[in-house]
Scaffold this motif. Structure first.
Motif: not given
Lengths: 421, 421
Positions: B23-30
Motif C-alpha cells: 500500500i502506498i502511504d499518502t497520509n503522511s504527505h497530506w
C-alpha cells in the motif's frame, strides 16, 4: 530446510521538501517493493529534513536495526544538501575529487551542449570510503559504503535516476553479498473485472493454494494484479509449483488476463499487434491524446501505431474526421453513432487495421440529466465490424480520462484476440 | 518581537503492508502539508510495521523529539493491529468500553443494514487515558492523548477517515493549545532554466534575503520551483516582506517565471490563452499525444484547445498534414524545415492562433551519428512568424517525451507572452 538469517533493511528519505509536504515521496514505496521481491525485510522507513543532527541520528539508529541502509535525497549541488558531507563525517573520512566522476559529469553536460559550472564540479567530490557508482541519468553520483558487514547506498532523490541505480547496481550487489531465501514471484495482470468479482471467481482455487504459496490482490485503476509468491529452497521446484497454480487459475479467468509480471496493457497490445502484423490508429475526443501517449511510450510502437487525431472541438469531428453533420446534431458528439463513425473514419484515414475512438463528458462541466459527467462512448472498428461500449464513470476528470484509456485499450485487446463480449 | 517556541511534530505510519510496499502511504504527505500550513514543523516521519518493539521504540523516541505525535494505522479489529493496546501500555492505563463509542459503531452498522459483530464491539474499547474522538466515516475511533505538555493522536489509516479527523478535530485543537507563529509561503514556478544556472543568476539576491525569509530550490523535470517561506508575528507584514522579495527576484529571472504556487505550466498556458481569447493546436510526432494530453487534463481546456494530430508514421506527415514530400525526403522528418511546416499546417487545419509541432528521435532505437537519440526539433507557428528550437536530450525515451513536452509548452508560453528568445 536451510535456515536463512533474516536480512533487514531501512530506507531513509532526506529533504525538508518531503517533511513540509512540498514533494511526495514515491521512492521509499518503490524501494520497499523491490526489496520485498528479493526477500529482504524492510523494518523501517524514515523521512528526515536537511538537518545535521537528524541525519546523523538517523544513520546511527538505522545501523543498529538494519543490515542494509538505503537513502535517497540531499545530494543536490546547493548548500542545503547535507547527505554527502554527513556520510563523510559518519564514516570518518575526507572528501576528494574522483576523476572518473568528474569525467561523467563533464560528459553529461557536454552531451547537452552546456558547460560545467563550479557548483557541478563539486558533485564529483566524494567521501574517500565510498565506492563511486555512476549515475547515467543525472549529475549526483551514487555512493556505496560497506562497513562492519553492513551496506549503505546513497542515491539521488530523482525517481528515474534512483530506479536505475537500484536495478543496475544495488539489487544485484545485495543478492551477491547476503544469503537470501529463494522467492519466486509471478504477477497475473487482469483488466475489465473488479477485485470483488475476481475474488468470487477464484475463491475455491485460492483456498486450495499450498502453504508455501501466498496470493495478494493489487488493484489499480481499472486493473487488478494477482501476485503469487512462493517460498522455498529449490528454485526449480518453486517455479514449477507456482506455474502449476497459474495454469489452474487461468481456466477460471482467462478472458481477463492480458499478461504477466511487468508487462503493461499497452505493451501487451504492442506484442499482439506485432505478432499479427496489424496497425492501429486512434480518434480521441474526451481522452485528448492520452491513449496515443500510452501507446507511444512503448519503444518500437512506430511498428504498429500509425497515428491519431484529436478532434477536440466538435466541428473538427466533421471537418477533418468526416463524421456526419446530422449525426452530430441529432445524436450528439457523445453517442454510439458518433464513435462508430470516428472509429471507422480514423481507421481509413490512417490506413490501419483497427480504428479506435473515444467520446465522452470528462467533466467537471458539460454534463446534463440525460448525459451526466462520466458518460463515455468508445468504439473499435475492424474490417467489416465495429464494436462499441458505453461507460458510466465518475465525477473526476482525470479519473475519467484514465479509466476510458484502460477501457479503450481493453476493447482493442479483445478485438485483436477475437474475444469480444 | 514575540518569541515563538518552535512547535515540532512527528508522524508515525503503522502497518506491515506499508513497509512491504503493498500500500502506498499518502497520509503522511497530506498531514505534512496541513501541519506546514499552520506553522507546525514536521521533524520526522516514520513508517513501522506491526511489531510491538518497533512501535514502542517509535513512541518513546518521537516523544523525545516532538510536541505533537500524529499516527495512522494499526487500528483494525484484527489481532495483528497493535496501536491501541500499545498506546495503553505506553501510557500505563487500562482499556475500557466507552458507551458513546459503542453507540457510534452500532449506528454506523445499522445505517448500512449490518449487524454488529463481537470483533466490531471491541473497537469501542479504548485506553482510559485517551479522549474519544468520533470517526463519522468509519468504525475505528480517533484517540487523543495529552500528557506532559505533549499531544498524541491516533487515527485510522483510511485516507478519507483520517482527513476528516484531522480537519475537524486535530488542526483546531493544535491551534488552540500551541502558540504558533505566522507563516507565509509562496512558490515561484520557473521553466527553461536548470537549478545551477538559476542559482547563479539569483545568488546575490539570495544571500541578501532577510533572516526571517528562507529560500528552497525544488527541481523537477525541466522545471525548478523556488519556495520562499517567511516567519513572523504580523501576517500582513510577512506577506509584504515576501512579496517585496519576489518583486526583486522577478527582475532577475522574469522570463523564466510562468506562475506561482500550485499553478502548473499547462494551467498557466490555459490562463494566458483565455485572457487573449486565443486557440491552440498541436502536431505531435515524437511526443505521440503527450502534450495534448497534458493540456486536456485541465478543466475548461475545450475553450482554447482546438485539437491535435499525431502523424506518427512519416507518410501521414505528408498525406494528412501536407508537409512537402521533398522536404521529408531531403531534410528528414526530424528537421527544422519539417517542424515548421507541421506547425504552420496544423495551425491552419484546426483554425488556431498557435500551431505547435514536435519531431524527434525519442529512442531507444532510430538514432544515427548525425541525428542521435534525443535529437528533437520543435516549432510554434503564429500569424506571420514561426519560432523553432532544437533540443538535444537524453537516451531515455520517456524522459525525452516529457522534456519535449515541457519545452513545447514553454515555447508556446513565450510566443503567447511575446517573449521569444
Amino acid at each position: 530446510m536451510v535456515q536463512y538469517k533474516e536480512v533487514k533493511a531501512e530506507i531513509l528519505s532526506i529533504g525538508d521538501e518531503l517533511l513540509y509536504g512540498q514533494i511526495i515521496d514515491t521512492n521509499s514505496h518503490w524501494i520497499s517493493q523491490e526489496l520485498d521481491k528479493i526477500g529482504v525485510r524492510v523494518v523501517r522507513r524514515t523521512t528526515i529534513g536537511d538537518s545535521r543532527a537528524s541525519i546523523l541520528e538517523a544513520f546511527s539508529s538505522a545501523e543498529e536495526r538494519a543490515d542494509i541502509i538505503l537513502m535517497t535525497g540531499g545530494l543536490g549541488p546547493t548548500n542545503d544538501d547535507l547527505t554527502k558531507p554527513l556520510l563523510a563525517e559518519y564514516f570518518q573520512c575526507g572528501i576528494e575529487l574522483v576523476p572518473e566522476a568528474l569525467e561523467a559529469v563533464r560528459t553529461f553536460f557536454e552531451k547537452r551542449g552546456r558547460e560545467l559550472t563550479q557548483i557541478n564540479r563539486l558533485q564529483a567530490h566524494l567521501p574517500t570510503k565510498c565506492t563511486y557508482v555512476p549515475n547515467e541519468l543525472g549529475t549526483a553520483p551514487g555512493m556505496w559504503f560497506q562497513e562492519n558487514g553492513k551496506v549503505w547506498m546513497s542515491m539521488p532523490g530523482v525517481p528515474h535516476e534512483m530506479k536505475k541505480l537500484m536495478s543496475d547496481h544495488v539489487i544485484p550487489k545485495i543478492k551477491e553479498i547476503f544469503p537470501l531465501p529463494h522467492i519466486y514471484h509471478k504477477v497475473i495482470k487482469t483488466v475489465g473485472i473488479g477485485e470483488s468479482w475476481l475474488s468470487e471467481l477464484i475463491k475455491d482455487w485460492e483456498s486450495g493454494l499450498p502453504q508455501h504459496i501466498k496470493l495478494a490482490y493489487l488493484p489499480s485503476l481499472g486493473q487488478v494484479k494477482l501476485r503469487l509468491t512462493g517460498f522455498g529452497e529449490d528454485m526449480e521446484q518453486l517455479e514449477d509449483d507456482v506455474e502449476k497454480e497459474i495454469q489452474k487459475v487461468r481456466l477460471l479467468i482467462d478472458k481477463y488476463i492480458y499478461g504477466y509480471n511487468q508487462e503493461t496493457l499497452q505493451e501487451a497490445i504492442g506484442r499482439l499487434l506485432k505478432i499479427q502484423a496489424k496497425k492501429v490508429a486512434f480518434a480521441e475526443s474526451c481522452t485528448g491524446g492520452y491513449i496515443s501517449h500510452l501507446v507511444t511510450t512503448i519503444p518500437g510502437s512506430s511498428d504498429y501505431f500509425q497515428g491519431g487525431l484529436i478532434p477536440y472541438h466538435n466541428s473538427f469531428k466533421n471537418r477533418i474526421l468526416g463524421v456526419d453533420e446530422n449525426i452530430l446534431k441529432d445524436k450528439g458528439a457523445v453517442s454510439e453513432e458518433t464513435v462508430i463513425q470516428m472509429a471507422e473514419n480514423v481507421r481509413k484515414m490512417f490506413h490501419a487495421d483497427f480504428g479506435l475512438a473515444s467520446s465522452g463528458i470528462a467533466g467537471p462541466g458539460g454534463g446534463w440529466a440525460e448525459k451526466p459527467v462520466g458518460t463515455v462512448w468508445i468504439a473499435c472498428a475492424l474490417n467489416g465490424k465495429t464494436h462499441t461500449k458505453k461507460l458510466q464513470l465518475t465525477q473526476d476528470r482525470m479519473l475519467n480520462i484514465q479509466l476510458t484509456g484502460v477501457a479503450v485499450l481493453n476493447l482493442l485487446r479483445q478485438c485483436i484476440e477475437g474475444k469480444t463480449e
